[in-house]
Write an enzyme that holds these catalytic residues in place. Sequence first.
Site: not given
Lengths: 246, 307
Positions: B48, B75, B131, B134, B195, B221, B247
């Site tokens: 995470k 977030g 990352n 975001c 991505i 998804g 992705g």
Amino acid sequence: MDYTVLRNNMLTPNIFELILHAPGQEPPQPGQFVNVQIDGQYLRRPISVCDWTHDTLTLIYKVVGEGTAKLAKLRQGTTLNLLANLGNGFTVQKHRGYALVVGGGVGCPPLFGLIKTLRAQGRRVVAIFGFNTAADIFYLDRFCTLCQDVHITTVDGSTGTRGFVTDALPLLPRRPAALYACGPMPMLRALYDAAPALPPGFAQFSFEERMACGFGACMGCSCQTKEGSKRICKDGPVLLKEEIVW
Amino acid sequence: MVTQAELSVSLSGITLKNPVIPASGCFGYGAEFAELYDLNMLGAFSFKGTTLAPRYGNPLPRIAETPGGLLNAVGLQNPGIEAVLARELPRLAQYYSGPLLANISGFSLEEYVRCCERANESDQISIVELNISCPNVHGGGLAFGADAACAAKVTAACKKTSKKPLYIKLSPNVTDITEIARACEAAGADGLSLINTLLGMRIDLMRRKPILANAMGGLSGPAVFPVALRMVWQTAGAVKIPVIGMGGISCARDVLEMLLAGATAVQVGAANLVNPYACKEIIEELPTEMERYGISSLREIIGAAHR
């Protein structure tokens, strides 16, 4: 796990009772939920468990969008994939006196399984159920056979006490020993403020939230509590009154 | 029958027994999935998104359904890197000993660098996945990922600090992803992940307001798979460093397409949220799908669609 539809009954124009064949299932804890896969919908739909036997599972749901509308069309014999036994349900407390169970609308179903469990453990139960109008009421006779007393409130006053569940609190004979509640957020909030003080752990509130996974992975339903952030799907849906932050 | 060795791939000298990696943010720190299957069957695992300080994240609702996918605006909720190192990683060690990607995010150059320093101290972490993409936090993440010069700057700073291979996770919400990819490569990135989610939104017709409290969120998804595949294809054609493709991957065939487009490994995200066994099933399906298309070794097909 795959389940088979035994019955999908209309209880009111938008409330349905779905009875599934569930051989070999692990019995749920009252207040737990399942996450149902629906053809053509990417996300599963979380639905509380109303009742169960060793080989059946009963879910009661309200048609609110395209997912639940598809669910309402399911016929007997259809296979349905469920993630079952999700969440942290109600903890049945030991006490003298009676347990007060309060439900609002489609928040009532998980309280059915709870009340059965309370009765099986010898607790007396008084219930208050709130609806918008008399036509929305379901399962009343079944609740009445289990409870010592059932008070109904309707917003339009078409039956029972006019107003909200909190308007029925003055009708209670004396202070309850425990409180279990499930319903829309404004109902839970009003009850939180109006309910009598109880020892820690004896007032339990079940919450609903938009979620993705339903098993604690995505953090989509995390809410803030006095014990830090909690996931409604995994640490909830039942929270103790002491930990709730509005 | 395809053997284990023929499923294996390699990222910066680290051998993955297969190319399937649960994507950051869709697998927590592993605990919820370890109850369901043995995580050691995974190629690797990206934890995470973690920041220097703990974050609660965005207000609710954070999730909205879309055709073929979902929007999220979590977030970057996470307990902070200290808690991850002290609590989550020792717990993860009880049920997972394979390669681990530390997904790190920040709001300033210094935060990224300090997280890399802290990540250096864990032997469990194999790769740092930075990352910079975001879409759900203001002033952080994407602010670095949407501009080639900023992306290069954060890459260079972290490369100087990090003792681990450094992979940069790129955003699709840019005009030309290959420009950012090349800037990261030139600044010393060891690899790229792409991505991240596509910025999107939905409106609640009853309330006449956005469904998400944050208004916008990241789309993922199966709906995004063709977009992701196209960007992996473009990026793999533009850089020499390895690309991890992700992705909308939801089956073994998607994995093969990603590899053919030039990905060395893949990450599976949203699929885990609707089927907690998704990664396990994809790994188990791979040999049969490889056989169906006459693929004897995954390494051989990486980038083959370009040739």
